[in-house]
Every structure is written in structure tokens, then in C-alpha cells.
Enzyme design. Sequence first.
Site, PDB file in Angstrom:
ATOM      1  N   ALA A   1       0.738  -1.402  -0.042  1.00  0.00           N
ATOM      2  CA  ALA A   1      -0.186  -0.199  -0.038  1.00  0.00           C
ATOM      3  C   ALA A   1       0.724   1.195  -0.060  1.00  0.00           C
ATOM      4  O   ALA A   1       0.570   2.304   0.590  1.00  0.00           O
ATOM      5  CB  ALA A   1      -1.095  -0.043   1.362  1.00  0.00           C
ATOM      6  N   ALA A   2       1.970   1.121  -0.730  1.00  0.00           N
ATOM      7  CA  ALA A   2       2.944   2.514  -0.679  1.00  0.00           C
ATOM      8  C   ALA A   2       2.971   3.219  -1.844  1.00  0.00           C
ATOM      9  O   ALA A   2       3.392   4.106  -1.913  1.00  0.00           O
ATOM     10  CB  ALA A   2       4.172   1.974  -0.589  1.00  0.00           C
ATOM     11  N   GLY A   3       2.091   2.739  -2.943  1.00  0.00           N
ATOM     12  CA  GLY A   3       2.132   3.481  -4.219  1.00  0.00           C
ATOM     13  C   GLY A   3       1.194   4.658  -4.048  1.00  0.00           C
ATOM     14  O   GLY A   3       0.339   4.657  -3.367  1.00  0.00           O
TER      15      GLY A   3
ATOM     16  N   ARG B   1      -2.983   7.953 -11.051  1.00  0.00           N
ATOM     17  CA  ARG B   1      -4.154   7.950 -12.044  1.00  0.00           C
ATOM     18  C   ARG B   1      -5.536   8.399 -11.262  1.00  0.00           C
ATOM     19  O   ARG B   1      -6.373   8.757 -11.796  1.00  0.00           O
ATOM     20  CB  ARG B   1      -4.232   6.711 -12.685  1.00  0.00           C
ATOM     21  CG  ARG B   1      -3.460   6.467 -13.752  1.00  0.00           C
ATOM     22  CD  ARG B   1      -3.467   5.396 -14.673  1.00  0.00           C
ATOM     23  NE  ARG B   1      -2.797   4.415 -13.626  1.00  0.00           N
ATOM     24  CZ  ARG B   1      -2.717   2.723 -14.028  1.00  0.00           C
ATOM     25  NH1 ARG B   1      -3.492   2.457 -14.874  1.00  0.00           N
ATOM     26  NH2 ARG B   1      -2.074   2.252 -13.357  1.00  0.00           N
TER      27      ARG B   1
ATOM     28  N   GLY C   1       9.268  -0.127  -6.652  1.00  0.00           N
ATOM     29  CA  GLY C   1       8.518  -1.412  -7.234  1.00  0.00           C
ATOM     30  C   GLY C   1       8.244  -2.443  -6.468  1.00  0.00           C
ATOM     31  O   GLY C   1       8.568  -2.311  -4.997  1.00  0.00           O
TER      32      GLY C   1
ATOM     33  N   GLU D   1       5.860  -8.136 -17.665  1.00  0.00           N
ATOM     34  CA  GLU D   1       4.899  -6.847 -17.538  1.00  0.00           C
ATOM     35  C   GLU D   1       4.563  -6.269 -18.922  1.00  0.00           C
ATOM     36  O   GLU D   1       5.337  -6.405 -19.934  1.00  0.00           O
ATOM     37  CB  GLU D   1       5.778  -5.845 -16.779  1.00  0.00           C
ATOM     38  CG  GLU D   1       6.019  -6.006 -15.172  1.00  0.00           C
ATOM     39  CD  GLU D   1       4.579  -6.544 -14.535  1.00  0.00           C
ATOM     40  OE1 GLU D   1       3.873  -5.508 -14.332  1.00  0.00           O
ATOM     41  OE2 GLU D   1       4.497  -7.557 -14.285  1.00  0.00           O
TER      42      GLU D   1
ATOM     43  N   TYR E   1     -38.113  21.228  15.947  1.00  0.00           N
ATOM     44  CA  TYR E   1     -36.953  20.876  16.468  1.00  0.00           C
ATOM     45  C   TYR E   1     -36.589  20.546  17.848  1.00  0.00           C
ATOM     46  O   TYR E   1     -37.124  21.311  18.744  1.00  0.00           O
ATOM     47  CB  TYR E   1     -35.659  22.022  16.078  1.00  0.00           C
ATOM     48  CG  TYR E   1     -34.400  21.957  16.827  1.00  0.00           C
ATOM     49  CD1 TYR E   1     -33.707  21.077  16.445  1.00  0.00           C
ATOM     50  CD2 TYR E   1     -33.937  22.637  17.727  1.00  0.00           C
ATOM     51  CE1 TYR E   1     -32.415  20.709  16.865  1.00  0.00           C
ATOM     52  CE2 TYR E   1     -32.655  22.511  18.467  1.00  0.00           C
ATOM     53  CZ  TYR E   1     -32.051  21.349  17.876  1.00  0.00           C
ATOM     54  OH  TYR E   1     -30.705  20.917  18.478  1.00  0.00           O
TER      55      TYR E   1
ATOM     56  N   SER F   1     -49.466  23.501  19.502  1.00  0.00           N
ATOM     57  CA  SER F   1     -48.540  23.875  18.268  1.00  0.00           C
ATOM     58  C   SER F   1     -47.923  25.248  18.484  1.00  0.00           C
ATOM     59  O   SER F   1     -48.251  25.906  19.298  1.00  0.00           O
ATOM     60  CB  SER F   1     -49.576  23.990  17.127  1.00  0.00           C
ATOM     61  OG  SER F   1     -50.037  22.720  16.807  1.00  0.00           O
TER      62      SER F   1
ATOM     63  N   ARG G   1     -48.469  33.732  25.896  1.00  0.00           N
ATOM     64  CA  ARG G   1     -48.517  34.586  24.676  1.00  0.00           C
ATOM     65  C   ARG G   1     -49.671  35.732  24.997  1.00  0.00           C
ATOM     66  O   ARG G   1     -50.019  35.948  26.015  1.00  0.00           O
ATOM     67  CB  ARG G   1     -49.283  33.741  23.684  1.00  0.00           C
ATOM     68  CG  ARG G   1     -50.770  33.369  24.067  1.00  0.00           C
ATOM     69  CD  ARG G   1     -51.161  32.073  23.191  1.00  0.00           C
ATOM     70  NE  ARG G   1     -52.879  31.952  23.665  1.00  0.00           N
ATOM     71  CZ  ARG G   1     -53.418  30.841  23.450  1.00  0.00           C
ATOM     72  NH1 ARG G   1     -52.750  29.534  22.899  1.00  0.00           N
ATOM     73  NH2 ARG G   1     -54.449  30.575  23.805  1.00  0.00           N
TER      74      ARG G   1
HETATM   75  C1  UD1 Z   1       1.327  -5.116 -10.649  1.00  0.00           C
HETATM   76  C2  UD1 Z   1       2.117  -6.417 -11.106  1.00  0.00           C
HETATM   77  C3  UD1 Z   1       1.421  -7.003 -12.286  1.00  0.00           C
HETATM   78  C4  UD1 Z   1      -0.135  -7.346 -12.267  1.00  0.00           C
HETATM   79  C5  UD1 Z   1      -0.777  -6.185 -11.651  1.00  0.00           C
HETATM   80  C6  UD1 Z   1      -2.135  -6.541 -10.822  1.00  0.00           C
HETATM   81  C7  UD1 Z   1       4.425  -6.144 -10.843  1.00  0.00           C
HETATM   82  C8  UD1 Z   1       5.823  -5.730 -11.087  1.00  0.00           C
HETATM   83  N1  UD1 Z   1       3.503  -6.143 -11.453  1.00  0.00           N
HETATM   84  O1  UD1 Z   1       1.518  -4.280 -11.651  1.00  0.00           O
HETATM   85  O2  UD1 Z   1       2.167  -7.908 -12.932  1.00  0.00           O
HETATM   86  O3  UD1 Z   1      -0.762  -7.629 -13.234  1.00  0.00           O
HETATM   87  O4  UD1 Z   1      -0.019  -5.719 -10.403  1.00  0.00           O
HETATM   88  O5  UD1 Z   1      -2.972  -5.377 -10.534  1.00  0.00           O
HETATM   89  O6  UD1 Z   1       4.470  -6.492  -9.479  1.00  0.00           O
HETATM   90  N2  UD1 Z   1       3.436  -0.801  -4.295  1.00  0.00           N
HETATM   91  C9  UD1 Z   1       4.273  -0.414  -3.434  1.00  0.00           C
HETATM   92  N3  UD1 Z   1       5.515  -0.014  -3.455  1.00  0.00           N
HETATM   93  C10 UD1 Z   1       6.302  -0.125  -5.049  1.00  0.00           C
HETATM   94  C11 UD1 Z   1       5.359  -0.334  -6.066  1.00  0.00           C
HETATM   95  C12 UD1 Z   1       4.058  -0.649  -5.874  1.00  0.00           C
HETATM   96  O7  UD1 Z   1       3.723  -0.730  -2.281  1.00  0.00           O
HETATM   97  O8  UD1 Z   1       7.057   0.280  -4.830  1.00  0.00           O
HETATM   98  C13 UD1 Z   1       2.130  -1.280  -4.242  1.00  0.00           C
HETATM   99  C14 UD1 Z   1       1.035  -0.458  -4.989  1.00  0.00           C
HETATM  100  O9  UD1 Z   1       0.771   0.609  -4.002  1.00  0.00           O
HETATM  101  C15 UD1 Z   1      -0.126  -1.380  -5.199  1.00  0.00           C
HETATM  102  C16 UD1 Z   1       0.921  -2.548  -5.577  1.00  0.00           C
HETATM  103  O10 UD1 Z   1       1.985  -2.442  -4.913  1.00  0.00           O
HETATM  104  O11 UD1 Z   1      -0.820  -1.536  -4.294  1.00  0.00           O
HETATM  105  C17 UD1 Z   1       0.726  -2.803  -7.093  1.00  0.00           C
HETATM  106  O12 UD1 Z   1       1.686  -2.039  -7.505  1.00  0.00           O
HETATM  107  P1  UD1 Z   1       1.275  -1.085  -9.224  1.00  0.00           P
HETATM  108  O13 UD1 Z   1       2.263  -0.151  -9.326  1.00  0.00           O
HETATM  109  O14 UD1 Z   1      -0.202  -0.997  -8.820  1.00  0.00           O
HETATM  110  O15 UD1 Z   1       1.586  -2.378 -10.122  1.00  0.00           O
HETATM  111  P2  UD1 Z   1       1.140  -2.709 -11.590  1.00  0.00           P
HETATM  112  O16 UD1 Z   1       1.821  -1.994 -12.359  1.00  0.00           O
HETATM  113  O17 UD1 Z   1      -0.659  -2.650 -11.249  1.00  0.00           O
END
Ligand code: UD1
Length: 458
Positions: free
Chosen positions: A9-11, A15, A77, A154, A365, A404, A439
Site C-alpha cells: 500500500a505504498a504506491g 491516476r 517497485g 510486464e 426541532y 402547536s 402569549r
Molecule cells: C502489478 C504487477 C502485475 C499485475 C498487476 C495486477 C508487478 C511488477 N506487476 O502491476 O504483474 O498484473 O500488479 O494488478 O508487480 N507498490 C508498493 N511499492 C512500490 C510499488 C508498488 O507498495 O514500490 C504497491 C502499490 O501501491 C499497489 C501494488 O503494490 O498496491 C501494485 O503496484 P502497481 O504499481 O499498481 O503495480 P501494477 O503496475 O499494477
Amino acid sequence: MEAAAIVLAAGAGTRMKSKKPKVAHEVLGKPLVRWVVDAAHEVGIEHVVCVVGHAREQVIPLVEHDTQVVVQAEQRGTADAVAACKDALAGFDGSLVVLSGDCPLITSDTIRSLVDMREKSGAAVVVLTMQPEDPFGYGRIVRDGGGSVARIVEQKDATPEEAALTECNSGFYCFDSQALFQALDQVSSNNAQSEFYLTDVLEICRTAGRSVLAMRCDDPDECLGVNSRIQLAEAAKHLQRRINQAHMAAGVTMTDPDQVWIGPDVVIDQDVELLPQTFLLGTTRVGEDSVVGPNSRLTDTVVGRGCVVDETVAVEACIDDGATCGPRAYLRPGAHLCEGAKAGTHVEIKKSTVGKGSKVPHLSYIGDCTIGEGVNIGAGSITCNYDGVHKHATTIGDGAFVGSDTMLVAPVNVGAHAVVGAGSTITRDVSEGALGLGRARQTEIPDWATKHFGAQKG
Ligand code: UD1
Ligand code: CA
């Protein structure tokens, strides 16, 4: 269950075009990451490690109470994100599930099957795969001549032949933890995105002679990842359908399930009827034979049996058996309608108890007020509970009748079985059994109108 889990959950979720991190966006009142963490806990996985990074000050409060939080300072990644958990899982040896924090539809059944398959087979990894209608953007599963999983490529690294493959990586895996952390050391960022891909671990394990398996997910919707607001709405639709179908199967009637939105923690008894445009959120509960809707939103509200809740907004309210409210009632925190009580049309009630069988039928009220049993509050009556600085209480005894258009200027008490004349402004207590009037006395000038208009016409 002995297994542990990592939730990624770091991403940033660029978008989403949001100042809020993606996994903090909510579906049916619950943040995306919570859906995933809760699914893991539902399987019985107690040790859940949550990897946070981007805007983590908004994510940590959502997960720190029941997961171990690990910070990935820079998002390099998915493999790097998992590697960040190495210390947190140092003493662990077993099935390690990796889940994406942006896939709220994953079910505990699927997670359990992944773990079972890995444990029965002894594989280094089992990856959950799917066949989405449009595979664009997902990693593709490359199988060898014998049909075994060879590696994952990928989208951005795929050759045209590989891009034509339709079996995709869902982003859910169960690893042998030891094999995973060994393989992670060998993952490089030599690819189109210069990222460390978790998906590379599969080929590394295979090359090391370990078995790598795929489990096909029958329902691609379960793996729906939320990357945009459009997908957020799609995920909400799927979860709405899943939740509503479960309630209908358990005996709840919905005239139009597309127009009913129910949060995951809501409890609804059998033979409840939900009419269109009804929202039941938070920890709301609805008892047997009650009818809610249309156009109602109940949050953290408890509704008893046999209630009618028509066009009502209620927050942290309590509606006891047989009580009715609406159309167009607003019950705010601390509103309590006792058995058989009524809050009618255009009535707002806050932090007040309306006793058994008492009625507040129209345009009122009621705030900071305790109303006894069998009381009738006339149309347009108001508790003047606020002097601009402090809130003050009003009490109205059993069997009282408030005419009332009465203003009850708090603090003030109306005794049991007392009557308040319509149009009164009550600033002093009314004794039990008395008539309170506050009143201007009516005067009459005989023939005034006849003369006045007669003179004009004449
Ligand atoms: C990833 C998979 C892909 C798969 C897809 C499914 C990889 C390289 N690719 O791609 O094969 O089809 O999920 O949805 O794993 N995150 C981190 N830290 C990071 C990068 C990502 O915590 O450094 C987390 C994101 O917040 C997310 C999850 O990892 O919750 C997936 O990352 P995301 O960048 O969405 O991967 P995709 O490109 O969707
Ligand atoms: Ca994704």
C-alpha cells in the site's frame, strides 16, 4: 492459520488524480486497504504487515491498530516493497501471502485456496491468475511448452507475442517465505520501468529448481485493481452487488437492489424491506419487519423491529421497536425514539429521548430534551436549547400536551400531564397537571373590519 500476509500500500496512485493516497479512498465507507486487510484477517491470518510509503500519514491511521506497519521510503517497485518487510518477518518461516492494497474485491475464500494449494504442493510460489476482458496493463503469465509457469512479463516489457497472451497476473500470491526472501536478493531493476518487480521472483525460483504454480481465479472481478476513479466506481458496484445479494439470500427484500447501498458491517434481520435510494452505513442494524426508505440514509444507527423509516437521515440514532419516522425526518447523534414513538415530517431531533408512544409529528426541532411517555408535541414546536454560548436542557413529563408553535426556552421543564397552550413562549417551568400559557392575550374590536373596508369601498 499459520500463514502471514503482506499488503502492498505504498504506491501513489497517480491516476486517481487526488491529494489522497489511492488506498485511502473509500468504497461503501471503507478504505480500499481495509477491505484487503480485513479479507486477510477473515482467513485467520493474524500477522499482517502493511507496506506504506506515499502519503503514509494518511494510510498509517487506517491500519496501525491491527497490522504491523513497514515504511518503504521510496517506491522502487513491488519487489522492493516486499523486501522492506524482511526484518518484520525475520522469524517467520511458512506461507506468506502478498496482497495488493488496491484490490478490494479479493475474498477470504480465494486467499485460503492460495495458501492451501501452496501448502499441499510445497511450491515456492502460487500466483493467482485471471483472464480479464481487456488484459492491457497487466503482467502476462508466460508458460513453457509443458504448460508450466515460466515467468511473468510486464506489459511495458512484453514482446508483441507476449502481449497477445491473455492469462494475467492478478497481483496476489502465496510464497514460501524463505524462498521469497532468498530470491528477492537477485531481483534487478533492469527493465522498462527501472523498477524492482516482484514478478521476477517466479522465474528466479524456477531457475533454482523450485516449483512455481498458478491458480486460476474464476471470477476476474475479484482481482479488479483500482487505479482510477472509474475503477473505484466499478469496484463499488461489484461490492454493492455482492453485499446486497448476501442480504437478499438471507431474507431481506429490495425493490431495486441497484439503488440500495449497504456498508460491509451493517446487520439486517430477516423480512426487512429496503426501498430505493436507501443507504445503510457504518455499524447500522435493522430489526425484523422494518421498512426503510425510500430516500433514506442511516449511519451508525440502530433500528428495532417493525419500524417505518421513511425518507429519513439518521446518524448515531436509536429507533426502538415499532417507532416511525419521516417522511423527511433528521435524527442526529443521540436521538432516541423509544418504542412506538414518532418523529414525523420535517422534524429534527438531536441528543434527545422521545419516550414510549410519544409523538413529534410535524415541523419541530427537539434538541437536548427528554420527553416522557405518551407526550404529544404540536406542530412547529421548538426547543430553544442554545443561548449562543451554551446548550440547555428541556424536560417534558409523561402525558404532557404541548400545543402547536410552542417555543420552549431552555433550561425549562414541563411537568407530567401539563398542557401548554398553542403559540406559547415558555420561559418558566410548567407544573405537573397545569396549563402553561405564554402569549399575548387576544383582543377584539367589534365591527372594525366592516367599517374599515366599507369606508374604503364607499
Ligand atoms: C502489478 C504487477 C502485475 C499485475 C498487476 C495486477 C508487478 C511488477 N506487476 O502491476 O504483474 O498484473 O500488479 O494488478 O508487480 N507498490 C508498493 N511499492 C512500490 C510499488 C508498488 O507498495 O514500490 C504497491 C502499490 O501501491 C499497489 C501494488 O503494490 O498496491 C501494485 O503496484 P502497481 O504499481 O499498481 O503495480 P501494477 O503496475 O499494477
Ligand atoms: Ca495496480
